[in-house]
Design a protein around this motif. Structure first.
Motif, short mmCIF file in Angstrom:
data_model
loop_
_atom_site.label_atom_id
_atom_site.label_comp_id
_atom_site.label_asym_id
_atom_site.label_seq_id
_atom_site.Cartn_x
_atom_site.Cartn_y
_atom_site.Cartn_z
N PHE A 180 0.87 -1.17 0.00
CA PHE A 180 0.00 0.00 0.00
C PHE A 180 0.91 1.22 0.00
O PHE A 180 1.77 1.34 0.87
N ARG A 181 0.75 2.08 -1.01
CA ARG A 181 1.64 3.23 -1.12
C ARG A 181 0.94 4.42 -1.76
O ARG A 181 -0.12 4.27 -2.36
N ASP A 204 -8.45 -2.73 5.50
CA ASP A 204 -7.54 -3.06 6.61
C ASP A 204 -6.28 -2.20 6.54
O ASP A 204 -5.82 -1.67 7.56
N LEU A 205 -5.71 -2.08 5.35
CA LEU A 205 -4.49 -1.30 5.18
C LEU A 205 -4.73 0.18 5.42
O LEU A 205 -3.88 0.88 6.00
N ILE A 206 -5.90 0.68 5.02
CA ILE A 206 -6.26 2.07 5.29
C ILE A 206 -6.33 2.30 6.80
O ILE A 206 -5.79 3.29 7.31
N GLU A 207 -6.95 1.38 7.51
CA GLU A 207 -7.05 1.52 8.98
C GLU A 207 -5.66 1.58 9.61
O GLU A 207 -5.40 2.41 10.48
N ASP A 208 -4.76 0.71 9.16
CA ASP A 208 -3.39 0.72 9.69
C ASP A 208 -2.72 2.06 9.41
O ASP A 208 -2.06 2.64 10.28
N TYR A 209 -2.88 2.55 8.18
CA TYR A 209 -2.27 3.83 7.79
C TYR A 209 -2.85 4.99 8.62
O TYR A 209 -2.11 5.82 9.13
N VAL A 210 -4.16 5.02 8.76
CA VAL A 210 -4.81 6.11 9.50
C VAL A 210 -4.35 6.09 10.96
O VAL A 210 -4.03 7.14 11.53
N ARG A 211 -4.28 4.90 11.55
CA ARG A 211 -3.76 4.78 12.93
C ARG A 211 -2.33 5.32 13.01
O ARG A 211 -1.97 6.00 13.97
N SER A 212 -1.50 5.01 12.01
CA SER A 212 -0.10 5.44 12.02
C SER A 212 0.01 6.97 11.95
O SER A 212 1.02 7.54 12.35
N GLU A 213 -1.04 7.62 11.46
CA GLU A 213 -1.09 9.09 11.39
C GLU A 213 -1.76 9.68 12.63
O GLU A 213 -2.06 10.87 12.68
N ASN A 214 -2.04 8.82 13.62
CA ASN A 214 -2.68 9.22 14.89
C ASN A 214 -4.05 9.85 14.69
O ASN A 214 -4.44 10.79 15.39
N VAL A 215 -4.78 9.34 13.73
CA VAL A 215 -6.16 9.75 13.50
C VAL A 215 -7.03 8.54 13.85
O VAL A 215 -6.65 7.40 13.58
N VAL A 270 -14.81 4.38 14.11
CA VAL A 270 -13.88 4.93 15.09
C VAL A 270 -12.84 3.85 15.37
O VAL A 270 -13.18 2.73 15.74
N LEU A 271 -11.57 4.21 15.18
CA LEU A 271 -10.48 3.27 15.41
C LEU A 271 -10.03 3.36 16.85
O LEU A 271 -9.80 4.45 17.37
N ILE A 272 -9.90 2.24 17.50
CA ILE A 272 -9.48 2.21 18.90
C ILE A 272 -7.97 1.94 18.96
O ILE A 272 -7.46 1.10 18.26
#
Length: 172
Positions: free
Chosen positions: A9-10, A117-128, A170-172
Motif C-alpha cells: 500500500f503506497r 484493513d491497510l487504510i485503517e493501519d495507515y490512519v492509525r499510524s497518522e494518529n487519527v 472509530v479506530l481504537i
C-alpha cells in the motif's frame, strides 16, 4: 490469490496516472452495468485523479508491483460532510475514503476488503482515529464491505449531485 503475492500500500505517483485512470474507467463501466447511477455523470474524471495525486490524496494497493486498487484518502476535508442528515460518531480529526476502484484483473479477490484493513493501519499510524466514507444507495458491493468492516451508518450527505449514505468507523 496465493501467499506468494506481495501486497503493498503506497502513495500514488504521477507515473501511475494512466493505469489508475484505466481502473477508474473500468469501475465506472462496472457500476453502469450493475445499474448504479454512481459515477455516471463525468465524475470522477482524469483531472480528478491528477488532482488526487498532486495533493498526495491518491493511494494504490499493488500486487507484485501491479496496481490492483486505487483509493483517495483525504484528511479532515470534505465540505459535504459538515452537513449530515443524521450525526457523525465523532467531531475530531478524520480521514475520508473516496474513489475506491479495483482493477478488472483483480476483481473478486477480496482486495477491496484488504484495502480497508491497510487504510485503517495507515490512519492509525497518522494518529487519527476516525474514518468517514459515503456511497450510493445502489452500490451493493461497497455497502457490504462497510458492513463487514464494522462501519456505522450515520445518516445522509449530499455529494456530487446526489444523496449518499454516510458511514464512520472509530479506530481504537
Amino acid at each position: 490469490m496465493t501467499q506468494d503475492n506481495k501486497i503493498k500500500f503506497r502513495k500514488a505517483e504521477i507515473s501511475d496516472k494512466e493505469v489508475i485512470w484505466e481502473i477508474i474507467q473500468q469501475s465506472i463501466e462496472r457500476r453502469r452495468i450493475d445499474g448504479s447511477s454512481q459515477w455516471q455523470n463525468g465524475y470522477p474524471n482524469e483531472q480528478t485523479i491528477e488532482s488526487d495525486i498532486s495533493k498526495n490524496f491518491g493511494f494504490v494497493l499493488t500486487v507484485n508491483d501491479e496496481i490492483a486498487v486505487y483509493v483517495a484518502l483525504i484528511f479532515n476535508d470534505e465540505p459535504a460532510y459538515s452537513t449530515i442528515d443524521g450525526a457523525w460518531l465523532t467531531n475530531g480529526e478524520f480521514v475520508v475514503i473516496h474513489r475506491v476502484a479495483v482493477s478488472e484483473n483483480f476483481a473478486g479477490q477480496g482486495l477491496a476488503k484488504r484495502l480497508f484493513d491497510l487504510i485503517e493501519d495507515y490512519v492509525r499510524s497518522e494518529n487519527v482515529h476516525s474514518i468517514k466514507v459515503d456511497t450510493n444507495y445502489d452500490n451493493a458491493a461497497m455497502l457490504k464491505i462497510l458492513n463487514d468492516k464494522g462501519y456505522t451508518y450515520c445518516g445522509e450527505v449530499f455529494l456530487a449531485g446526489g444523496v449518499r449514505k454516510a458511514f464512520e468507523k472509530v479506530l481504537i
